[in-house]
Design an enzyme around this catalytic site. Structure first.
Site, short mmCIF file in Angstrom:
data_model
loop_
_atom_site.label_atom_id
_atom_site.label_comp_id
_atom_site.label_asym_id
_atom_site.label_seq_id
_atom_site.Cartn_x
_atom_site.Cartn_y
_atom_site.Cartn_z
N GLU A 54 0.83 -1.11 0.16
CA GLU A 54 0.05 0.09 -0.08
C GLU A 54 0.97 1.22 -0.15
OE1 GLU A 54 -4.25 0.19 1.63
OE2 GLU A 54 -3.00 0.79 3.41
N LYS A 56 0.80 4.65 1.31
CA LYS A 56 0.19 5.14 2.58
C LYS A 56 0.98 6.33 3.19
CE LYS A 56 -1.92 3.17 6.54
NZ LYS A 56 -2.09 1.83 7.36
N GLU A 165 -14.93 -5.50 2.07
CA GLU A 165 -14.17 -5.49 3.38
C GLU A 165 -15.24 -5.77 4.52
OE1 GLU A 165 -10.89 -2.80 4.43
OE2 GLU A 165 -12.21 -2.09 6.06
N SER A 217 -4.58 -5.14 7.62
CA SER A 217 -4.04 -4.34 8.90
C SER A 217 -3.24 -4.94 10.06
CB SER A 217 -5.53 -3.90 9.73
OG SER A 217 -6.13 -2.91 9.07
#
Length: 269
Positions: A54, A56, A165, A217
């Site tokens: 990602e 980010k 998600e 995560s």
């Protein structure tokens, strides 16, 4: 006063969407004129757990991660390290991202690109398609079932794959009802931003076989990937651990190559 941190983010997102209304026809035109998106299915194949790396800069939970991150340089390094796809956060206020980041990354790499944002309206799908995304994230908690289904249909009409998600077992059925390209299981509660890795592993294990699962995560090490592989994850989405480093290629390379396992049957979340 919003009830949760997610409510605050969604409120800000709705304000952004309101500002897009006058541009609706132009966004639709740009989406229709964009080249065919790179198929996201390529990221889902293979015997090893795939890594989605990602782009980010910051997050509400971690604060500043890498404010000077160059999205193209990082994404290219991710690809060299073996990433199957690139996730680009496009929320500016809370994550420091932009649609320009998405467009630049999509034009620079050969792997599929995921627009990761708080998608609430079809106009955001037009934005994603025009910027070169192959897939979009739809957060089940943020959408009523009817809205979730409508956005999934709209995404399909634009050639965009959908990642649905979830964070809790109650969200599994509505997510599966839209037949997503993959199911994202987030170990972070978007209302409080707290992590519960054990709960996420149980939820991954409870997903029916034949459904691609992306664990999201709190993934920092190869050991984390191995643990999620044992639960049945097909891919992992890794943000902070690879975005903050000065050697993103090596950071991704350290996570790839973990063999997939057969998802346990009958596990309970």
């Amino acid at each position: 006063m919003p009830d949760s941190k997610l409510d605050a983010i969604l409120s800000a997102t709705r304000q952004r969407i309101a500002g897009l209304r006058p541009e609706a026809r132009d966004l639709a035109r740009r989406a229709a004129a964009a080249p065919d998106p790179r198929p996201f299915a390529g990221a889902l194949a293979g015997p090893a757990v795939g890594v989605i790396a990602e782009v980010k800069r910051r997050s509400p939970s971690a604060g500043a991660i890498r404010e000077d991150l160059d999205p193209v340089a990082h994404a290219a390094a991710y690809e060299r390290g073996g990433a199957r796809a690139i996730s680009v956060l496009t929320d500016a206020e809370h994550f420091g991202g932009s649609l320009d980041d998405l467009a630049r990354v999509a034009g620079a790499v050969g792997v599929p690109v995921l627009r990761k944002d708080f998608i609430l309206d079809e106009l955001q799908l037009y934005e994603a398609r025009a910027a070169g995304a192959s897939a979009v994230l739809l957060i089940v908690r943020a959408l009523a079932p009817e809205a979730l289904a409508a956005l999934a249909r709209a995404a399909a009409s634009l050639g965009l794959a959908v990642i649905a998600e979830i964070h809790a077992a109650a969200e599994l059925a509505p997510a599966l009802a839209i037949a997503p390209a993959a199911l994202g299981v987030n170990s972070r509660d978007l209302g409080t931003f707290t992590l519960d890795r054990a709960r996420a592993e149980r939820l991954v294990a409870s997903v029916p076989s034949g459904v691609h699962v992306i664990a999201e995560s709190g993934i920092e090490t190869r050991g984390d990937v191995e643990r999620l592989a044992a639960a049945g994850a097909d891919l992992v989405l890794v943000g902070t651990a690879v975005a903050r480093t000065r050697d993103p290629r090596a950071a991704v390379a350290a996570l790839v190559g973990v063999a997939k396992t057969t998802r346990p049957i009958g596990a309970r979340a």
